[in-house]
Design an enzyme around this catalytic site. Structure first.
Site, short mmCIF file in Angstrom:
data_model
loop_
_atom_site.label_atom_id
_atom_site.label_comp_id
_atom_site.label_asym_id
_atom_site.label_seq_id
_atom_site.Cartn_x
_atom_site.Cartn_y
_atom_site.Cartn_z
N GLU A 29 10.40 -2.92 3.63
CA GLU A 29 9.11 -2.53 2.48
C GLU A 29 10.06 -1.85 1.63
O GLU A 29 10.04 -2.98 0.29
CB GLU A 29 8.32 -1.64 2.81
CG GLU A 29 7.03 -2.33 3.51
CD GLU A 29 5.85 -0.67 4.33
OE1 GLU A 29 5.35 -1.26 4.50
OE2 GLU A 29 6.70 -0.06 3.92
N GLY A 82 0.60 -1.17 0.14
CA GLY A 82 -0.14 -0.03 -0.01
C GLY A 82 0.75 0.82 -0.03
O GLY A 82 2.10 1.50 -0.22
N LYS A 84 5.89 6.32 1.56
CA LYS A 84 5.04 5.30 2.69
C LYS A 84 5.43 5.23 4.08
O LYS A 84 6.75 6.18 4.77
CB LYS A 84 5.36 4.04 2.10
CG LYS A 84 5.00 3.64 0.61
CD LYS A 84 4.97 2.69 0.52
CE LYS A 84 5.38 1.23 0.49
NZ LYS A 84 3.76 0.67 1.62
N ASP A 126 1.04 5.77 1.54
CA ASP A 126 0.69 6.54 2.45
C ASP A 126 0.16 7.96 1.67
O ASP A 126 -1.34 8.15 1.86
CB ASP A 126 1.19 7.17 3.81
CG ASP A 126 1.37 6.15 4.57
OD1 ASP A 126 0.01 5.32 4.75
OD2 ASP A 126 2.93 5.25 4.94
N GLY A 166 3.74 4.50 7.24
CA GLY A 166 2.64 5.13 8.31
C GLY A 166 2.01 4.54 9.82
O GLY A 166 2.58 4.25 10.57
N GLY A 167 2.92 2.89 8.90
CA GLY A 167 2.55 1.68 9.79
C GLY A 167 3.79 1.65 10.35
O GLY A 167 4.76 0.26 10.75
N LYS A 225 -5.67 8.04 -1.67
CA LYS A 225 -4.06 7.84 -1.19
C LYS A 225 -3.68 8.96 -2.77
O LYS A 225 -2.62 9.28 -2.49
CB LYS A 225 -3.70 7.29 -1.57
CG LYS A 225 -4.06 5.59 0.08
CD LYS A 225 -3.73 6.24 0.72
CE LYS A 225 -3.96 5.50 2.21
NZ LYS A 225 -3.61 4.06 2.47
#
Ligand code: 5RP
Length: 220
Positions: A105, A84, A96, A86, A98-99, A123
């Site tokens: 990744e 995914g 990316k 952000d 956010g998590g 997004k």
């Protein structure tokens, strides 16, 4: 998160299944959208060689479905990586992390031949930077890195109480004026103590599957 947003995430995630080839290793990202992908992948678990995972959370979910999780070091080829974002632009550049899983990744994205980004339409942005850029730092370097980031024009905020899967900390950097994402990505990586940053500009997505109310749009 509304049920409708979840439906869009699910639609994007399931659209990625068309890119999964039998007998191959699948790179798996992290987050609520990817969770739908993992659930869909479970139905193909006997067709694929296994998965490489970008986080402890995704590993747990993959294993709960009986999907074999392989060590990246034991894998030669990762034809596809599904994750995914952000924020994503029409050119496939992303923010990316956010998590907080940005480092693993980015590693799998670097290995993968094809990066498929799955996201709902919220997004999509014209220009990156509304979402704060996560920067993973070695804990003892936190204050130094924050001072260097201020010199680059950002406002770093320590994500207190959060430790990454790698045992590090995250600075979420607000108010960057991101005119040249690739340059900023390199500048951030150049600060001693930075492990990696959440700008995925140098290696962006090859394909973006963006779920909208009227269907999933494919951007290449
Ligand atoms: C995690 C990520 C995620 O891909 C990103 O935060 C998007 O997550 P979600 O699908 O839950 O909106 O980079 O580090």
């Amino acid at each position: 998160m509304s049920g409708n947003a979840d439906a869009l995430k699910k639609a994007a995630a399931e659209a990625a299944m068309q890119y999964i080839e039998d007998g191959t290793v699948v790179g798996v990202g992290t987050g609520s959208t990817v969770n739908f992908f993992i659930d869909a992948l479970a139905e193909r678990k006997h067709d694929i060689e296994g998965a490489v995972s970008s986080s402890e959370a995704s590993t747990e979910r993959l294993k709960s479905h009986g999907i074999e999780v392989l060590e990246l070091n034991s894998v030669v080829e990762v034809p596809i990586y599904v994750d995914g974002a952000d924020e994503i632009t029409e050119h496939g550049q992303m923010i990316k992390g956010g998590g907080g899983a940005l480092t693993r990744e980015k590693i799998i994205a670097a290995v993968a031949r094809k990066f498929v980004c799955v996201a709902d339409e919220s997004k999509m942005v014209g220009r990156l930077g509304q979402f704060p850029v996560p920067v993973e730092v070695i804990p003892m370097a936190r204050s130094y890195v924050a001072r260097e980031i201020v010199k680059l024009g950002g406002d770093p905020v320590w994500r207190q109480g959060f430790t990454t899967d790698n045992g590090n900390w995250i600075l979420d950097v607000h108010n960057f004026d991101i005119m040249e994402p690739m340059k900023l990505e390199a500048e951030l990586n150049n600060i001693v103590g930075v492990v990696t940053n959440g700008l995925f500009a140098q290696r962006g997505a090859d394909i973006a599957l963006i779920a909208r109310e009227d269907g999933v749009q494919t951007l290449k």
